[in-house]
Enzyme design. Structure first.
Site, mmCIF file in Angstrom:
data_model
loop_
_atom_site.group_PDB
_atom_site.id
_atom_site.type_symbol
_atom_site.label_atom_id
_atom_site.label_comp_id
_atom_site.label_asym_id
_atom_site.label_seq_id
_atom_site.Cartn_x
_atom_site.Cartn_y
_atom_site.Cartn_z
ATOM 1 N N SER A 110 30.980 60.104 53.596
ATOM 2 C CA SER A 110 32.192 59.319 53.812
ATOM 3 C C SER A 110 32.693 59.463 55.248
ATOM 4 O O SER A 110 32.009 59.071 56.184
ATOM 5 C CB SER A 110 33.259 59.742 52.795
ATOM 6 O OG SER A 110 34.398 58.943 52.876
ATOM 7 N N ASP A 261 35.561 53.176 56.563
ATOM 8 C CA ASP A 261 34.984 54.474 56.873
ATOM 9 C C ASP A 261 33.464 54.381 56.755
ATOM 10 O O ASP A 261 32.904 53.284 56.610
ATOM 11 C CB ASP A 261 35.553 55.547 55.945
ATOM 12 C CG ASP A 261 35.153 55.323 54.484
ATOM 13 O OD1 ASP A 261 34.810 54.176 54.122
ATOM 14 O OD2 ASP A 261 35.181 56.282 53.702
ATOM 15 N N ASP A 263 31.143 55.051 54.464
ATOM 16 C CA ASP A 263 30.439 54.492 53.301
ATOM 17 C C ASP A 263 31.143 53.275 52.717
ATOM 18 O O ASP A 263 30.795 52.830 51.624
ATOM 19 C CB ASP A 263 30.232 55.560 52.223
ATOM 20 C CG ASP A 263 31.531 56.036 51.579
ATOM 21 O OD1 ASP A 263 32.538 56.124 52.294
ATOM 22 O OD2 ASP A 263 31.521 56.339 50.367
ATOM 23 N N ASP A 265 34.217 52.608 51.515
ATOM 24 C CA ASP A 265 35.125 52.589 50.374
ATOM 25 C C ASP A 265 36.581 52.805 50.774
ATOM 26 O O ASP A 265 37.458 52.874 49.912
ATOM 27 C CB ASP A 265 34.698 53.607 49.309
ATOM 28 C CG ASP A 265 34.873 55.057 49.736
ATOM 29 O OD1 ASP A 265 35.103 55.320 50.939
ATOM 30 O OD2 ASP A 265 34.751 55.944 48.857
#
Length: 495
Positions: A110, A261, A263, A265
């Site tokens: 992340s 960000d 990834d 999400d």
């Protein structure tokens, strides 16, 4: 075969569950550790059935391909089949697994620093719960070490190419389904005439986001694309990125800037001036646009959510998507007809009963970045206003946040313990500037509401050795000043 007790492995390796998945230093995430976690997930939750497909995806961190390889080895050793979805946003993998009714594993760190990575786990029904985490960490598995001797990196080949059983060929269905979710939901001319910048950096969502915005009529401007991984934290936007937003908006005459960000999400949304919107305000706007009557959000989010009067019920939780999901399930069980969840980072979780216009929105109870971005843009188009104008009708409560990096968790806990039990300890940080604390909230960390109505919230990060600070005040300048002052005095005290 090597017998592995996951609890012991966690202690020895340092790779453990935080607020979202198992995370650790890349140097700690060995093939054995990653394969063992995959086995423990499938066996510990009773998901390891012969021929069971397991969706597997990854972000753009340079360490992710090697971890994917190890996870694939664990999946195969469990007797399951790898459905490799390649590089894609986490919510795209989650949506695909939900639709297919299969478990999923996402390799991503992340927003955390470059030298770290992580693994997220999903049941067929969605994100694993804290009870599921306990089942994984309590598992004992047998790992066949020779199964880890695979090619050094998974080959990212188009579907149908590559005959070697150890080569991971990419199934594009997950990305296609995720893009279609939003191109079907919104009008094809939604963003016609708008110039929207995409701060691409190393986001796994960058190409997908560009495709979706382009399909909805936007003139898309690519910004800041890089092959070097950049750990963008949407809760603690760097000064460099603040200045970039302002410069890009002016240079390219943009109507908005969208980013995520690593990834994909957690959204980062800038208005027409390049100012980045706070994630919890984005969540508030999105929940209202989708017609939510109940919102579930962590204790760290802005109190404008309640003060706005837009929602029948607001449920506060600990920080982390598993807690938000549990709150959403509770809301539905107790009569909530349309339920949404969101976090201070902007990640939006779509529950049941939400709509876009007259169209029902299928639930996706995991953090998503594209939905809140599109909701904010759609609201502005619908109201015929600029993105910044959407904030005008909201209560004037402002939040800021930042973090102390490389700050040991033990130090964080000692500080919070002192502030909690000693009625005068707060003076060492704020003197008498805020008055005495009127309320202490221990839901997650320590959230102090002072006599003057200002709020300071301190908590150790669940993913890294960091101390996070959130502040809420009547102006953005004051909130930011409180964060800066608090973190500086804490840092000075530990020199």
């Amino acid at each position: 075969m090597t017998k592995i007790n996951i609890q012991h492995m966690m202690a020895e390796s340092g790779v453990a569950f935080g607020t979202s998945g198992a995370r650790g230093l890349v140097s700690q995430m060995t093939d054995q550790v990653c394969a063992a976690y995959s086995l423990a997930f499938l066996h510990g939750l009773g998901l390891a059935k012969p021929g069971q497909r397991v969706a597997l995806g990854m972000d753009l961190r340079p360490s992710s391909p090697a971890i994917v390889r190890a996870c694939a080895a664990g999946i195969r050793q469990a007797g399951c089949e790898v459905d490799f979805c390649g590089m894609l946003p986490t919510p795209a993998l989650a949506l695909y697994a939900l639709a297919q009714g299969i478990p999923a594993i996402m390799v991503t760190g992340s927003h955390i620093p470059f030298d770290r990575n992580g693994i997220k786990f999903y049941r067929a029904e969605g994100e694993i719960s804290k009870a599921d985490e306990a089942a994984i960490t309590g598992a004992e598995i047998e790992l066949e070490e020779k199964s880890l001797f695979l090619p050094p990196h998974p080959s990212l080949l188009p579907e149908g190419e590559g005959a070697d059983a150890n080569v991971l060929t990419v199934n594009p269905a997950a990305l296609h389904q995720y893009r279609q979710r939003y191109t079907d939901l919104f009008a094809a001319d939604l963003l016609s005439g708008w110039r929207v910048g995409i701060y691409e950096h190393s986001s796994a969502a960058r190409d997908c986001l560009s495709d979706v915005l382009g399909a909805l009529g936007a003139d898309v401007v690519s910004l800041g694309r890089t092959d070097t991984f950049v750990p963008i934290d949407t809760e603690a936007v760097s000064e460099e990125d603040r200045q970039r937003g302002l410069a890009w908006a002016a240079e390219h005459r943009l109507d908005a800037i969208i980013s995520t960000d690593g990834d994909g999400d957690r959204p980062l949304i800038g208005d027409e001036t390049g100012n980045w919107l706070r994630g919890d305000i984005v969540g508030l706007l999105c929940a209202h646009f989708l017609g939510a009557d109940t919102v579930v959000t962590p204790v760290s989010c802005n109190t404008a959510i309640e003060a706005s009067g837009l929602f029948r019920q607001v449920i506060r939780t600990r920080i982390g998507s598993p807690y938000v999901i549990a709150g959403m399930e509770q809301a539905l069980a107790t009569g909530g007809s349309s339920v949404a969840g969101f976090e201070a980072n902007g990640g939006f979780l779509a529950g049941n009963g939400l709509t876009v216009g007259r169209q029902a929105l299928a639930a996706l109870p995991t953090r998503d970045a594209i939905l809140p971005a599109l909701a904010v843009l759609a609201m502005a188009r619908q109201q015929g206003c600029k993105v910044s104008d959407l904030l005008a009708g909201l209560p004037q409560r402002y939040t800021a946040s930042d973090r102390l990096q490389d700050f040991p968790v033990a130090n964080s806990r000692a500080l919070l313990d002192s502030l909690q039990r000693d009625d005068t300890a707060y003076r060492s940080l704020w003197d008498d500037e805020l008055g005495a604390p009127a309320q202490r909230d221990l839901t997650d960390g320590l959230r102090l509401t002072f006599e003057n109505g200002e709020i300071v919230h301190l908590r150790p990060s669940g993913n890294a050795p960091e101390l996070r600070c959130y502040a809420e005040a009547g102006s953005m300048e004051r909130a930011q000043a409180l964060v800066t002052l608090t973190l500086q005095r804490i840092a000075d005290g530990y020199k």
